[in-house]
Design a protein around this motif. Structure first.
Motif, PDB file in Angstrom:
ATOM      1  N   UNK A 108       4.665  -4.378   2.427  1.00 46.73           N
ATOM      2  CA  UNK A 108       5.378  -3.296   3.065  1.00 46.73           C
ATOM      3  C   UNK A 108       4.103  -2.172   2.462  1.00 46.73           C
ATOM      4  N   UNK A 109       4.321  -1.124   3.316  1.00 46.44           N
ATOM      5  CA  UNK A 109       3.284  -0.040   3.304  1.00 46.44           C
ATOM      6  C   UNK A 109       4.192   1.435   3.641  1.00 46.44           C
ATOM      7  N   UNK A 110       3.743   2.333   2.378  1.00 46.91           N
ATOM      8  CA  UNK A 110       4.388   3.635   2.886  1.00 46.91           C
ATOM      9  C   UNK A 110       3.081   4.639   3.357  1.00 46.91           C
ATOM     10  N   UNK A 111       2.768   5.131   4.128  1.00 43.60           N
ATOM     11  CA  UNK A 111       1.818   5.997   4.561  1.00 43.60           C
ATOM     12  C   UNK A 111       2.284   7.627   4.877  1.00 43.60           C
ATOM     13  N   UNK A 112       1.578   8.384   4.206  1.00 43.85           N
ATOM     14  CA  UNK A 112       1.873   9.924   4.274  1.00 43.85           C
ATOM     15  C   UNK A 112       0.302  10.520   4.258  1.00 43.85           C
ATOM     16  N   UNK A 113      -0.699   9.824   3.962  1.00 47.77           N
ATOM     17  CA  UNK A 113      -1.984  10.263   4.093  1.00 47.77           C
ATOM     18  C   UNK A 113      -2.916  10.155   5.504  1.00 47.77           C
ATOM     19  N   UNK A 164      -4.897   0.263  13.850  1.00 47.72           N
ATOM     20  CA  UNK A 164      -3.607  -0.129  12.844  1.00 47.72           C
ATOM     21  C   UNK A 164      -2.895  -1.149  13.658  1.00 47.72           C
ATOM     22  N   UNK A 165      -2.707  -2.157  13.110  1.00 45.95           N
ATOM     23  CA  UNK A 165      -1.946  -3.230  13.622  1.00 45.95           C
ATOM     24  C   UNK A 165      -0.599  -3.455  12.769  1.00 45.95           C
ATOM     25  N   UNK A 166       0.603  -3.075  13.264  1.00 42.77           N
ATOM     26  CA  UNK A 166       1.868  -3.075  12.620  1.00 42.77           C
ATOM     27  C   UNK A 166       2.579  -4.444  13.051  1.00 42.77           C
ATOM     28  N   UNK A 167       2.538  -5.546  12.105  1.00 39.23           N
ATOM     29  CA  UNK A 167       2.944  -6.901  12.608  1.00 39.23           C
ATOM     30  C   UNK A 167       4.344  -6.930  11.869  1.00 39.23           C
ATOM     31  N   UNK A 168       4.749  -6.208  10.928  1.00 31.62           N
ATOM     32  CA  UNK A 168       6.221  -6.410   9.967  1.00 31.62           C
ATOM     33  C   UNK A 168       7.077  -5.436  10.240  1.00 31.62           C
ATOM     34  N   UNK A 169       6.943  -4.547  11.259  1.00 32.73           N
ATOM     35  CA  UNK A 169       7.999  -3.570  11.523  1.00 32.73           C
ATOM     36  C   UNK A 169       7.336  -2.246  11.223  1.00 32.73           C
ATOM     37  N   UNK A 170       7.694  -1.024  12.174  1.00 31.85           N
ATOM     38  CA  UNK A 170       7.142   0.331  11.955  1.00 31.85           C
ATOM     39  C   UNK A 170       8.279   1.400  11.712  1.00 31.85           C
ATOM     40  N   UNK A 171       8.504   2.074  11.049  1.00 32.81           N
ATOM     41  CA  UNK A 171       9.429   3.361  10.958  1.00 32.81           C
ATOM     42  C   UNK A 171       8.820   4.350  10.646  1.00 32.81           C
ATOM     43  N   UNK A 172       8.755   5.224  11.815  1.00 26.01           N
ATOM     44  CA  UNK A 172       8.193   6.666  11.893  1.00 26.01           C
ATOM     45  C   UNK A 172       9.313   7.642  11.710  1.00 26.01           C
ATOM     46  N   UNK A 208       0.777  -1.216  -0.083  1.00 30.97           N
ATOM     47  CA  UNK A 208       0.133   0.085  -0.057  1.00 30.97           C
ATOM     48  C   UNK A 208       1.030   1.357  -0.216  1.00 30.97           C
ATOM     49  N   UNK A 209       0.554   2.031  -0.958  1.00 31.34           N
ATOM     50  CA  UNK A 209       1.105   3.496  -0.818  1.00 31.34           C
ATOM     51  C   UNK A 209       0.221   4.609  -0.873  1.00 31.34           C
ATOM     52  N   UNK A 210      -0.020   4.851   0.488  1.00 35.74           N
ATOM     53  CA  UNK A 210      -1.169   6.070   0.858  1.00 35.74           C
ATOM     54  C   UNK A 210      -0.802   7.359   1.001  1.00 35.74           C
ATOM     55  N   UNK A 211      -1.081   8.300   0.124  1.00 40.60           N
ATOM     56  CA  UNK A 211      -0.865   9.745   0.184  1.00 40.60           C
ATOM     57  C   UNK A 211      -2.163  10.294   0.173  1.00 40.60           C
ATOM     58  N   UNK A 271      -4.366  -3.657   8.821  1.00 39.59           N
ATOM     59  CA  UNK A 271      -3.164  -4.952   9.371  1.00 39.59           C
ATOM     60  C   UNK A 271      -2.324  -4.869   8.678  1.00 39.59           C
ATOM     61  N   UNK A 272      -1.346  -4.787   8.937  1.00 41.21           N
ATOM     62  CA  UNK A 272       0.108  -4.586   8.126  1.00 41.21           C
ATOM     63  C   UNK A 272       1.007  -5.896   8.257  1.00 41.21           C
ATOM     64  N   UNK A 273       1.348  -6.615   7.354  1.00 39.04           N
ATOM     65  CA  UNK A 273       2.259  -7.708   7.620  1.00 39.04           C
ATOM     66  C   UNK A 273       3.617  -7.552   7.404  1.00 39.04           C
ATOM     67  N   UNK A 274       3.782  -6.502   6.709  1.00 36.37           N
ATOM     68  CA  UNK A 274       5.350  -5.959   6.287  1.00 36.37           C
ATOM     69  C   UNK A 274       5.839  -4.838   6.655  1.00 36.37           C
ATOM     70  N   UNK A 275       6.820  -4.023   6.372  1.00 39.44           N
ATOM     71  CA  UNK A 275       7.218  -2.869   7.029  1.00 39.44           C
ATOM     72  C   UNK A 275       6.415  -1.605   6.794  1.00 39.44           C
ATOM     73  N   UNK A 276       6.073  -0.857   7.751  1.00 37.92           N
ATOM     74  CA  UNK A 276       5.241   0.270   7.462  1.00 37.92           C
ATOM     75  C   UNK A 276       6.269   1.586   7.876  1.00 37.92           C
ATOM     76  N   UNK A 277       6.378   2.218   6.640  1.00 33.80           N
ATOM     77  CA  UNK A 277       7.128   3.403   6.586  1.00 33.80           C
ATOM     78  C   UNK A 277       6.051   4.596   6.826  1.00 33.80           C
TER      79      UNK A 277
END
Length: 835
Positions: free
Chosen positions: A75-80, A106-114, A58-61, A88-94
């Motif tokens: 993986x997911x990249x979130x800025x929106x 929001x369930x982050x199960x694969x890593x979270x980078x703020x 997912x890329x959310x702007x 629910x996220x199974x990969x790295x959420x940036x």
């Protein structure tokens, strides 16, 4: 396939400003995103979810919202914005920015980078993986909750806050590890309540708890060296878990700011902190455990309260307080395993309900040095004091200082009397009877007499006696006034505020006088108390006189020549005191290169009266031949503190004569085998009057033989013979390895050579004329044995005297043992036969 977005490649892109996720035409290329697709919602677009589809990335702007949710396996990249729903996220959420809206999870199960500014609004983030907040990353929690899961780490790598907007709050629940590993500044949990059931680890900089009551930590808190946990004004931290730090060095600092509170509850302990600083805040021990730091300080109105154990050096300053109240408002004890000090403006609070420590009255126990001061404010609880009550308020290893004030309740006609160091290390309050009025009796004046300018007089003691019928209480400490008051000193006093003087009791003031001018001087010693009149005084006087002087005459002594070891005739030195003032002599001694060869007797210790003198008799006993020198030094109270006389003399060898003979019953000849030791006993007899050092030698040397004389030196005294033991240790070389080349020993007797040749001839005859006989078979062995015996004929020495050297050759040798003293030498020859 669309171009990359947010670091991921979009396989499906939402293409309308607002519409349903589940409408196939709203996607480019057309069709709903499948489980293998990476879906992108561009900025400005808003997709509404009514189901919970699954996608790969997912890329959310833009915005996601609706009644459904989303499962992202990769993986997911979130800025929106994530609206209501469960994600629910199974990969790295940036997470580089954006918002989670109300009622979203929001369930982050694969890593979270703020990595940017992220806002949580009435929402929840469940982190079941490792999370990192770095770069420009920060969290704003508007009535939101962040749950860090067990077994995972939330790592703060910057100095940006985790905070709530004004008037709002957030909750950060840490069941794993919450750590600050980078950034030397402060990460502020501002209006965000921290509940730590896992580990809070301070590895760098400062974590500040701000504007929230009842932060809690039932888990562990780890402080690395140089780090700080700051409990900011208004915040409260409840601890029920351990505090730890590195083994090799003290850990960081717990800082309890003004109006902040830290409760050490059951299960909590601390033994590894560098410091606990309480500048206006409060810590409550609550019998939790050992609360320790290298330095524990309360200042500027700070408070340490409730019974417990403090490990470290504790200081109470600047109006701070130590409050020893037990649970349920009962007395208790504070134990300090270190030093303790309290200044005169700070206070100790306690409870008083009986005369038994801990259960009847609050007590301070210091397993170190204690310095007391300030005020004692004890609140009585169902307690009526009686005359004779005694309270050991402080117990310490050593105790200094006194309490300035107290508010202890009294019985009629009684007064509390405070005693210090009786027994040592204690401060004890005892209620004593008092009635009527105190009356002060003092000497009218104290005269220190004549004292040299710049010299401190002997101590004078002023004794105050209470001749009245009531207790005397001082309202201020004794003081000095008057034109020359600076030249008088109060050395010590037992007349102190808070220490009443009972009827017929006394107290003392000890003073000295150090004049600065040659004239009469005056001052006044003042007392202020509850007697009538309220002040009393003693006139002090003394006269400064000319400084003390001392004279040594003559200023040098020359002893001429003196025989070594023989004392010279004494020579005298006079020590004279000044006409008006005597001298206090501390010591008389010698310095210089030959100080040990001079001695003295005198009648100068300990004093020389004014206008008189004493005699110092000096004796020179040279230990060497030649010129010698030293200084006679007198140490006293005359300027400049020492006086000296130069001493010289010359040592000579003196008259020397002696004889050297064998000891009775012994001789001068001996025979030894190589490897054995020969011993002679010699007597050196001095002639009458002979004196001085004598040395002993032996020679010439015998080949590969050690000769020693014991002793090697002595001192002639003109009467006592000196016995010498002469030892000659011959050498025997070790046996040679069979088969190695062999040389005949040096100096071998001819008969041994003939024996060897005969043995070889006999061996040849037997081998030729009787080759088959038994004798022929034994002959080589017999010849070899004969050669070994003749070559190995050494003495019984266990090892060579000189390893590696040849055997001492046989022969007759002569050595001389020589005694030398001054210019005289005597020798005796000794004969040694080596066989």
């Amino acid at each position: 396939m669309n171009s990359p977005a947010g670091g991921l490649t979009c396989s499906k892109t939402f293409n309308v400003a607002s519409g349903a996720w589940e409408t196939a035409g709203n996607w480019t290329p057309s069709g709903l995103p499948a489980a293998t697709d990476t879906a992108c919602v561009p900025a400005g677009d808003s997709a509404t979810l009514s189901t919970t589809p699954s996608i790969a990335g997912l890329v959310l702007q833009g915005t996601l919202s609706g009644t459904g949710g989303l499962n992202v396996s990769g993986a997911a990249n979130l800025s929106g914005t994530l609206g209501s729903g469960t994600y629910t996220f199974g990969g790295l959420v940036t997470w580089s920015g954006g918002t989670i809206g109300p009622n979203s999870v929001a369930n982050t199960n694969g890593g979270l980078a703020i990595t940017g500014a992220v806002t949580l609004v009435s929402s929840t983030v469940n982190s079941a993986s490792n999370a990192v907040m770095s770069g420009s990353g920060q969290l704003t929690m508007d009535t939101a909750t962040f749950n860090q899961g067990t077994g995972f780490t939330f790592d703060i790598q910057n100095d940006l806050p985790i905070s709530a907007p004004a008037g709002k709050f957030g909750v950060f629940n840490n069941a794993g590890t919450l750590q600050k590993s980078a950034g030397t500044g402060t990460t502020d949990f501002n209006a965000v309540k921290l509940n730590n059931t896992g580990t809070l680890s301070l590895l760098s900089g400062t974590i500040s708890l701000t504007n929230v009551s009842n932060d809690s930590s039932s888990g562990q808190i780890f402080f690395a060296a140089g780090t700080t946990l700051r409990v900011s004004p208004g915040a409260t931290l409840n601890l029920s878990g351990p505090i730890s730090g590195p083994v090799s060095s003290p850990a960081g600092t717990l800082l309890v700011s003004s109006t902040a509170t830290v409760n050490f509850n059951a299960g909590s302990s601390s033994t590894a902190l560098a410091a606990i600083n309480i500048p206006g805040g409060s810590i409550f021990l609550n019998n939790a455990g050992i609360i320790g730091a290298v330095s524990i300080s309360a200042s500027n109105g700070g408070l340490i309260a409730n019974p417990g154990i403090l490990a470290g050096n504790v200081s109470i300053t600047g109006g701070a307080a130590l409050s020893i109240f037990g649970p349920g408002n009962f007395p208790g004890t504070v134990n300090i395993n270190g030093s303790f000090s309290i200044d005169n403006v700070s206070k100790i609070f306690g409870l008083l309900s009986g005369t038994t420590p801990n259960t009847g009255f609050s007590q301070l126990v210091v397993n170190g040095a204690a310095t007391v001061g300030g005020g004692l404010f004890y609140t009585p609880v169902s307690f009526t004091p009686a005359i004779g009550n005694s309270l050991t308020l402080v117990q310490a290893t050593t105790l200094t200082g006194t309490f300035v004030s107290n508010n202890f309740p009294t019985a009629p006609n009684s007064v509390w009397n405070f005693t210090y160091n009786a027994p040592p290390g204690t401060a004890i309050a005892t209620l004593q009877a008092s009635s009527g009025n105190p009356v002060v009796s003092l000497p009218a004046n104290i005269n220190f007499g004549n004292v040299p300018v710049g010299t401190t007089s002997a101590q004078q003691v002023v004794t105050l006696t209470n001749t009245g019928t009531g207790a005397l209480n001082f309202t201020s400490a004794p003081s000095l006034s008057g034109g020359n008051s600076a030249d008088f000193t109060i050395v010590s006093t037992t007349c102190a505020v808070g220490t009443p003087v009972a009827a017929s009791g006394t107290c003392t003031v000890t003073l000295t006088f150090t004049p600065t001018q040659s004239s009469a001087e005056n001052a006044t010693l003042n007392f202020a108390d509850n007697a009538t009149p309220a002040t009393q005084s003693v006139a002090l006087s003394g006269t400064g006189t000319s400084p003390v002087t001392a004279t040594l005459s003559p200023t040098s002594l020359n002893f001429g020549t003196a025989t070594q070891g023989t004392p010279s005739a004494p020579m005298s030195v006079n020590l004279s005191a000044s006409v008006s003032i005597g001298i206090n002599v501390a010591s008389i001694g010698f310095t210089g290169p030959n100080a040990a060869d001079f001695s003295q007797t005198s009648n100068c210790l300990p004093t020389v009266p004014a206008d008189s003198s004493c005699t110092i008799n000096v004796i020179f006993t040279p230990s060497t031949s030649g010129a010698e020198s030293a200084l006679l030094v007198v140490t006293d109270n005359a300027a400049p503190g020492t006086q000296s006389v130069a001493l010289t003399g010359t040592g000579t060898g003196g008259t020397t004569n002696f004889t050297i003979t064998p000891a009775p019953g012994t001789g001068t000849q001996v025979s030894v085998q190589p490897g054995s030791t020969a011993t002679f006993t010699i007597v050196v007899t001095p002639a009458p009057g002979s004196s001085g050092p004598v040395t002993f030698t032996c020679g010439p040397p015998i080949p590969t033989t050690i000769c020693a004389v014991s002793p090697s030196s002595a001192v002639l005294n003109g009467s006592t013979p000196i016995t010498l033991v002469v030892t000659l240790r011959t050498n025997c070389a070790t046996a040679e390895i069979p088969g190695a080349p062999m040389n005949l020993p040096t100096g071998m007797p001819p008969q041994i050579i003939v024996l060897w040749l005969a043995s070889l001839a006999a061996l040849g005859l037997v081998r030729r004329f009787a080759p088959q006989t038994r004798l022929a078979r034994l002959a080589p062995a017999l010849a070899l044995l004969l050669l070994i015996v003749t070559c190995a004929g050494c003495g019984s020495s266990a090892s060579p005297a000189i390893p590696g050297a040849p055997t001492t050759p046989p022969g007759l040798y002569t050595i001389n043992v020589t005694a030398t003293s001054g210019g005289v030498s005597q020798s005796i020859p000794l004969m040694v036969r080596v066989i």
